[in-house]
Design a protein around this motif. Structure first.
Motif, PDB file in Angstrom:
ATOM      1  N   TYR A   1       0.999  -1.024  -0.085  1.00  0.00           N
ATOM      2  CA  TYR A   1       0.036  -0.077  -0.070  1.00  0.00           C
ATOM      3  C   TYR A   1       0.951   1.296   0.071  1.00  0.00           C
ATOM      4  O   TYR A   1       2.139   1.132   0.367  1.00  0.00           O
ATOM      5  N   ALA A   2       0.341   2.323  -0.385  1.00  0.00           N
ATOM      6  CA  ALA A   2       1.112   3.582  -0.400  1.00  0.00           C
ATOM      7  C   ALA A   2       0.760   4.320   0.806  1.00  0.00           C
ATOM      8  O   ALA A   2      -0.539   4.192   1.369  1.00  0.00           O
ATOM      9  N   PHE A  45       6.136   9.910  -3.999  1.00  0.00           N
ATOM     10  CA  PHE A  45       6.405   8.824  -3.219  1.00  0.00           C
ATOM     11  C   PHE A  45       6.584   7.391  -3.905  1.00  0.00           C
ATOM     12  O   PHE A  45       5.786   7.096  -5.014  1.00  0.00           O
ATOM     13  N   THR A  46       7.465   6.609  -3.533  1.00  0.00           N
ATOM     14  CA  THR A  46       7.836   5.455  -4.477  1.00  0.00           C
ATOM     15  C   THR A  46       7.689   4.211  -3.307  1.00  0.00           C
ATOM     16  O   THR A  46       8.178   4.103  -2.228  1.00  0.00           O
ATOM     17  N   VAL A  47       6.757   3.241  -3.683  1.00  0.00           N
ATOM     18  CA  VAL A  47       6.506   2.192  -3.080  1.00  0.00           C
ATOM     19  C   VAL A  47       7.602   1.070  -3.221  1.00  0.00           C
ATOM     20  O   VAL A  47       7.722   0.759  -4.329  1.00  0.00           O
ATOM     21  N   GLN A  69       5.141   4.281  -8.584  1.00  0.00           N
ATOM     22  CA  GLN A  69       5.571   5.970  -8.392  1.00  0.00           C
ATOM     23  C   GLN A  69       4.357   6.418  -8.308  1.00  0.00           C
ATOM     24  O   GLN A  69       3.385   6.394  -9.121  1.00  0.00           O
ATOM     25  N   ILE A  70       4.290   7.390  -7.076  1.00  0.00           N
ATOM     26  CA  ILE A  70       2.889   8.033  -6.925  1.00  0.00           C
ATOM     27  C   ILE A  70       3.147   9.623  -6.673  1.00  0.00           C
ATOM     28  O   ILE A  70       4.338  10.120  -6.229  1.00  0.00           O
ATOM     29  N   SER A 124      -4.461   5.564   0.628  1.00  0.00           N
ATOM     30  CA  SER A 124      -3.732   4.680   1.619  1.00  0.00           C
ATOM     31  C   SER A 124      -4.610   3.563   1.617  1.00  0.00           C
ATOM     32  O   SER A 124      -3.987   2.434   2.393  1.00  0.00           O
TER      33      SER A 124
END
Length: 361
Positions: free
Chosen positions: A49-50, A193-195, A75-76, A216
């Motif tokens: 999950y992010a 943000f990168t998971v 990538q987010i 999320s």
């Protein structure tokens, strides 16, 4: 009703005795087992999950890819969080300026304290001077009371200002710390943000496409072991007390029809699934098939016990759960372990006693 039942059994016994389809109990080994449905899943499987909401900019892996710990998965981007971070930074700057800037609130209070100190010293000097005179019966009562009142007022005012200064200082310090925490939290969400992967394994599923909004609460990637698989089983609540870690498991998979694979019970989940009244059990293969996929299904038999050289009859030959038809009539037997088809006879029969299958007519 009881006479009617006896009559039926008498007819049944007579008809069976006249047939030539009787069988003898056999002495052989018997294995008792618990049946379970089977689903194959990769070991250590989890959904990624992010921690921030935003837009999925790119899936950086594909289904079937192998990954290592720390490899980027998706990538987010999140422009709203960047604005929140800017607002938090402005609030932090203001809090710091109020605490230790040139126009600080504390400096204003300190100026008031300095003035109050001067007044306190002056009123104190006048008061104690007048007090000495009064003790010598010099001066008027009014002058004494006036100077004492001014001294008390100056003392109380100075105490109040000092307390106000300390209280304001604590509040401003707290506000700075809160603003710093808010800014740090906003910075986390403002970054693209990168998971990343938490394990060495394989990507089994991607749930979002680039351009989609994610939160999320949305799973993005499913990852699990690339080589190690678990056998997930659902056991009925009436059988769960018979299951122990380490018991052998005979596994039949639909994808490998006719083959039997050996496994061992590795974990028992203690919580019952209220929807289907079953318990989840995990087993590991002793020697797994060469090719496995998540979701492969089948059935298994968990070996509870095994006996050698016991007298065994088919369960289909039982009447009322503990009786069999013989040439001498209906005989009650003592039973032992059983499997899906056969059951152990501990007493009541010998290996030379013919038994007959009840007629379905």
């Amino acid at each position: 009703m009881k006479i009617f039942k006896i009559l039926i059994l008498t007819v049944l016994i007579t008809s069976c005795s006249n047939r030539l389809d009787g069988i003898l109990p056999t002495a052989r080994s018997l294995t008792e087992s618990v049946y379970s449905s089977v689903t194959i899943q990769p070991d250590s499987m989890y959904q990624a999950y992010a921690i921030v909401a935003g837009i999925l900019e790119a899936n950086m892996v594909e289904e079937g890819d192998t990954v290592s710990i720390g490899d980027p998965l998706v990538q987010i981007i999140n422009s709203t969080s960047k604005l929140n971070a800017q607002t938090a930074k402005l609030a932090l700057d203001l809090a710091r300026e109020n605490y230790n800037g040139k126009a600080t609130i504390l400096m204003g209070i300190q100026d008031q304290i300095n003035t109050a100190i001067l007044k306190y010293k002056n009123d104190s000097l006048n008061y104690f001077r007048q007090k000495k005179l009064w003790e010598q019966n010099i001066g008027s009562r009014i002058d004494y009371d006036t100077k004492k009142l001014n001294y008390d007022l100056a003392s109380n005012n100075l105490l109040t200002l000092n307390n106000n200064y300390q209280r304001t200082k604590n509040e401003l310090q707290t506000l700075v710390k809160q603003s710093e925490n808010n800014y740090r939290a906003a910075l986390i969400g403002s970054k693209d943000f990168t998971v990343k992967s938490k394990i060495n394994g394989k990507v089994y599923a991607l749930y979002k496409e680039p351009g989609e909004i994610v939160s999320s609460m949305d799973p993005l990637v499913s990852i699990g072991s690339a080589s190690d698989f678990l056998v997930e089983m659902l056991v009925d609540e009436v059988d769960i007390v018979k299951i122990k870690v380490g018991q052998n498991v005979l596994i039949h998979l639909d994808a490998y029809y006719g083959e039997v694979f050996n496994g061992v019970v590795s974990k028992i989940y203690p919580e019952k699934d209220q929807r289907n009244q079953t318990f989840k059990i995990e087993a590991v293969f002793i020697k797994p098939p060469q090719v496995l996929y998540p979701g492969l299904s089948g059935e298994a038999n968990i070996v509870i016990s095994k006996k050698e050289s016991v007298l065994v009859i088919p369960k289909a030959y039982l009447i009322d759960g503990n009786k069999v038809i013989t040439n001498e009539g209906l005989v009650t037997v003592t039973l032992g372990i059983q499997n899906m088809k056969d059951i152990e006879v501990q007493s009541g029969l010998t290996g030379d006693t013919y038994i007959y299958k009840p007629s379905n007519d």
